[in-house]
Design a protein around this motif. Structure first.
Motif, mmCIF file in Angstrom:
data_model
loop_
_atom_site.group_PDB
_atom_site.id
_atom_site.type_symbol
_atom_site.label_atom_id
_atom_site.label_comp_id
_atom_site.label_asym_id
_atom_site.label_seq_id
_atom_site.Cartn_x
_atom_site.Cartn_y
_atom_site.Cartn_z
ATOM 1 N N SER A 113 0.802 -1.226 -0.013
ATOM 2 C CA SER A 113 0.068 -0.192 0.049
ATOM 3 C C SER A 113 0.905 1.281 -0.041
ATOM 4 N N GLU A 114 1.955 1.138 0.801
ATOM 5 C CA GLU A 114 2.862 2.420 0.605
ATOM 6 C C GLU A 114 3.478 2.472 -0.687
ATOM 7 N N SER B 203 0.296 3.978 -2.999
ATOM 8 C CA SER B 203 0.188 5.493 -2.608
ATOM 9 C C SER B 203 1.302 6.362 -3.248
ATOM 10 N N MET B 204 2.486 6.210 -3.288
ATOM 11 C CA MET B 204 3.540 6.901 -3.912
ATOM 12 C C MET B 204 3.686 6.953 -5.293
ATOM 13 N N ASN C 27 -9.710 8.577 -6.370
ATOM 14 C CA ASN C 27 -8.635 9.164 -5.262
ATOM 15 C C ASN C 27 -7.818 7.832 -5.106
ATOM 16 N N LYS D 149 -4.487 7.630 -4.557
ATOM 17 C CA LYS D 149 -3.459 7.476 -3.177
ATOM 18 C C LYS D 149 -3.971 7.265 -1.914
ATOM 19 N N LYS D 150 -5.430 7.543 -1.683
ATOM 20 C CA LYS D 150 -5.849 7.093 -0.594
ATOM 21 C C LYS D 150 -6.854 5.708 -0.751
ATOM 22 N N ASP E 144 7.533 11.658 -0.435
ATOM 23 C CA ASP E 144 6.237 12.149 -0.258
ATOM 24 C C ASP E 144 5.589 10.549 -0.003
ATOM 25 N N ARG E 145 4.976 10.402 0.893
ATOM 26 C CA ARG E 145 4.263 9.150 1.357
ATOM 27 C C ARG E 145 2.589 9.156 1.878
ATOM 28 N N PRO E 146 1.723 9.347 0.734
ATOM 29 C CA PRO E 146 0.322 9.462 1.185
ATOM 30 C C PRO E 146 0.014 8.485 2.285
ATOM 31 N N PHE E 147 0.466 7.259 2.191
ATOM 32 C CA PHE E 147 0.254 6.123 3.170
ATOM 33 C C PHE E 147 1.495 5.465 3.414
ATOM 34 N N LYS E 148 1.819 5.513 5.097
ATOM 35 C CA LYS E 148 2.905 5.188 5.400
ATOM 36 C C LYS E 148 2.561 3.888 6.192
#
Length: 488
Positions: A80-81, A84-85, A270, A272-273, A430-434
């Motif tokens: 998932s990380e 999102s990137m 959307n 990235k999320k 930038d990592r919208p999900f970490k």
């Protein structure tokens, strides 16, 4: 650009792909979750529950699903990380190429090829079992030597030594190949309909099967270790704690498919999320369903009795033994239709990985040639269909599923390692999900997936290591010098 094995595909190339995306952004987080569930529910739940219960864990199969699910969660969080990137259509191969480097991407891509190819073969054999069961419901029978591979047929009672060939698996592979060459385009609603059909069948099994559970079949819940004869005639230790773990490795195939969500990034509202949400949600929902189905199956049918035809269609067989032919018809029909869609996804994923690697110059142009009318990679699709049809027709399902599991486990371990490396190398990206607690999750993911790999059938391990070895040879003799990055 220097011919370094760690060179990366420029972010500008991915940004251009995202900017030039012409697909309609219509998929929200629940539509993406439905796609993930549709990709996960397939041959694993309808077929491998039988082989894993009989050859590995017995009633403790539920624990095997929990272990496998935990291993998957680690990988899903890391996956998932990445998603999102780089919210681009593709797979872990594309993510690794833009973040870690070419060799890492190649290894993951080569492992994905193994996963998708063997997955398609396993589903083809699974479909054959349910199709044969469906024919039996209408009083139609196909000779056993035309519905089994030579190894399984030779160990069946009444085998006469005649030529054996899994004809239904062969035919369905070429039907799916034809559809993929022609370029089928399923709308979102059609996909959701297939998901509803398969999910409803699983919920149906859980609810109706509950009333036919005999708790005596759960005792002992973790059987004492003993030797069990497999389809190829070999004797191997099963049950006990080791059986639970080897069962988790064997049924890991049941969890592949959540990565299908990432291929829909171009149509996500959307990405990235919503893509990380859908990956984790679909995995969690399916894990709960799998645990409940395994408890129902081993409660309805003693694990010792899951042999012969029961191995190919164990869920339907359990209801047949319970004297519920109407339920058998519903389950068999849903499984037969549902497995075709899974096979489509597997072979589609296989050819698209080939296409992506060929576009990057890592594979010959043969794999990126698009048909002028159908607009599909038709040559590679036919090649994949040819290989899948032959192997599925002549190989036992146990070996195929183990090979699929190896490819999946290997790719997952590499993704966990890649995210860990990237977090150290580029902490400010930038990592919208970490991934939470990455320094704990990633190592646990690597350890769990590698440990499960070590518990797979030794033949499958040997074939898989040979495959990976061939991949490294191909990379250093061909792909490294042909890469498009050489011209940058």
């Amino acid at each position: 650009m220097e011919q370094s094995i760690w060179r990366k595909k420029p972010m500008s190339a991915y940004e251009a792909d995202i900017k030039n995306n012409q697909l309609k952004k219509v998929l929200g987080k629940w539509s993406l979750t439905a796609i993930g569930i549709g990709g996960i529910i397939g041959g694993g739940i309808f077929v491998l529950t039988g082989t894993a219960a009989h050859y590995h864990a017995g009633p403790a199969l539920a624990l095997s699903f929990i272990v496998a699910g935990i291993g998957c969660v680690f990988a899903a969080l890391c996956y998932s990380e990445f998603a999102s990137m780089l919210p681009v259509e593709g797979s872990a191969y594309a993510y690794a190429y833009g973040t870690i480097g070419e060799l890492f991407a190649w290894i993951i891509g080569w492992g994905l090829i193994l996963e998708y190819a063997m997955g398609a073969m396993t589903v083809a054999v699974s479909w054959s079992g349910y199709f044969n069961k469906l024919l039996h419901l209408f009083g139609i029978s196909i000779p056993a030597n035309l519905t089994n591979d030579p190894f399984s047929y030779a160990n069946m009672e009444g085998a006469d030594g005649s030529f054996a060939f899994n004809l239904p698996a062969f035919i369905i592979t070429w039907l799916v190949t034809w559809i993929l060459v022609k370029g089928i385009k399923e709308a979102r609603n059609t996909n959701n309909l297939i998901v509803i059909l398969k999910s409803s069948a699983v919920v149906f099994v859980i609810i109706v099967g509950f009333f036919f559970i005999n708790v005596d079949n759960w005792h002992p819940f973790i059987p004492e270790p003993e030797l069990v004869k497999h389809a190829d005639g070999s004797m191997k230790e099963a049950y006990g704690i080791k059986g639970i773990l080897s069962g988790a490795a064997a049924i890991f195939f049941a969890y592949i498919g959540f990565d299908v969500v990432s291929t829909s990034a171009g149509e996500a509202i959307n990405p990235k999320k919503d893509i990380p949400f859908a990956i984790i949600a679909s995995l969690g929902i399916c894990t709960v369903l799998y645990i409940l189905v395994s408890l129902v199956l081993t409660g309805m049918l003693n694990y010792k009795d899951i042999t012969g035809d029961a191995l190919k269609a164990p869920v339907a067989y359990a209801f047949d033994q319970a004297g519920q032919p109407w339920a058998v018809f519903i389950i068999t029909t849903a499984a037969t239709v549902g497995l075709v869609s899974v096979m489509l996804v597997m072979m589609l994923g296989q050819t698209r990985v080939f296409l992506g690697m060929a576009k990057d110059g890592l594979l010959p142009d043969f794999f990126r040639q698009i048909h002028p009318s159908f607009q599909t990679p038709w040559k590679s699709t036919i090649l994949v269909g040819f290989v899948v049809s032959l192997v599925a027709s002549f190989t036992p399902i146990g070996v195929l599923s183990d090979m699929t599991s190896f490819g999946t486990l290997f790719a997952f371990a590499m993704v966990c390692l890649a995210v860990l490396i990237l977090r150290q190398r580029e902490p400010n990206r930038d990592r919208p999900f970490k991934t939470p607690m990455l320094m704990l999750i990633a190592p646990l993911g690597i350890i769990t997936n590698v440990a499960l790999m070590s518990l797979l059938d030794s033949k499958a391990q040997l074939f898989a290591f040979v495959w990976m070895g061939i991949g490294l040879v191909v990379y250093f003799l061909y792909s490294r010098s042909k890469s498009n990055l050489n011209d940058m």
